[in-house]
Design an enzyme around this catalytic site. Sequence first.
Site, PDB file in Angstrom:
ATOM      1  N   LYS A 100       4.351  -0.439  -0.901  1.00 27.55           N
ATOM      2  CA  LYS A 100       5.543   0.046  -1.437  1.00 27.55           C
ATOM      3  C   LYS A 100       5.614   0.993  -2.472  1.00 27.55           C
ATOM      4  O   LYS A 100       6.666   1.623  -2.908  1.00 27.55           O
ATOM      5  CB  LYS A 100       6.409  -1.432  -2.005  1.00 27.55           C
ATOM      6  N   SER A 109      -0.529  -4.457   4.949  1.00 27.09           N
ATOM      7  CA  SER A 109       0.226  -3.997   4.103  1.00 27.09           C
ATOM      8  C   SER A 109       0.276  -4.349   2.644  1.00 27.09           C
ATOM      9  O   SER A 109       0.934  -3.695   1.934  1.00 27.09           O
ATOM     10  CB  SER A 109       1.724  -4.023   4.762  1.00 27.09           C
TER      11      SER A 109
END
Length: 320
Positions: A52, A305
């Site tokens: 992110k 991720s």
Amino acid sequence: MTLVDLEDLRAAQRRIAGTAVRTPLLPCPWAEDGGRRLWLKPESLQPTGAFKIRGATNRLAALTGEERARGVVAQSSGNHAQAVAYAARRLGIKAVIVMPDTSPAVKIENTRSFGAEVVIVTAEQRDTVPAELAAEHGYVWVPPYDDPYIVAGQGTVGLEIAEDAPDELDTVLVPVSGGGLISGTAAALKLACPGVRVVGVEPELAADAQQSLRAGVRTAWPVADTYRTIADGLRTPSVGVLPFEHITAYVDDIVTVSEDEIRSTVALLARRGRLVAEPSGAVAPAAYFHRAGELGGRVFAAVVSGGNLDPALLAGLLAT
């Protein structure tokens, strides 16, 4: 609706240089099964522990001076929260982060440690309170996925895979939540190396994206349903409007994995891959290990991720 292009992706790559880490593509000889090979893209190694940081940095770096002075507000269960807080601190911008009360404590603590003001709300309020705060205080809203700068920033994952991948790479596995990561990554891969298949992966208990792609209509699941999964970063009820346009254009398929498969893959990555992956970060490699019959392919890259999970949860998963 305009999709991000290679110019947008490369501009994002320049903006995030020096803040986001260019993570390696790791070979996994221990995961070979005689006919298939796997590489891992460990975004868990980012300064905030997840991919992110790419989108958040790209979005904040593009703000005008007047917008920076107003401050920003964002909502997140944790990884976007930490990324916005971290990028805002580096750029000298005030950040207010709205987080649901179901967020892991480690993610709330990390967000505060980066200097952000954290507002805890119920899961149902997570996506409505930011608009209220923006209207009241003039903050600039930094959405977690439904924004072209966010999509382009996350898409730098795909650019790096395209640059580092072996020539034989045929399939890339990417987790799906709100869709920012898979939409940007798929765009980058299809534009840079169009022969590669891009397959999304999400929990069976939060399979709104799979349903949406196969029906051709963006579909939302009730929060009560998506919040059943252990993968707290993938509980978004639906993919965003802009991400869905990218998914429709560039993603070949979306498969799902079970809760037991997610849990076992977290443990496997720690034991054999020496990687700490949160449940959300483990879903893409989980598909490699448990959904071979649905995937086809021989040479895979899977995006890990994120790695922000409670140490007690990791200990429990390793003990099983």
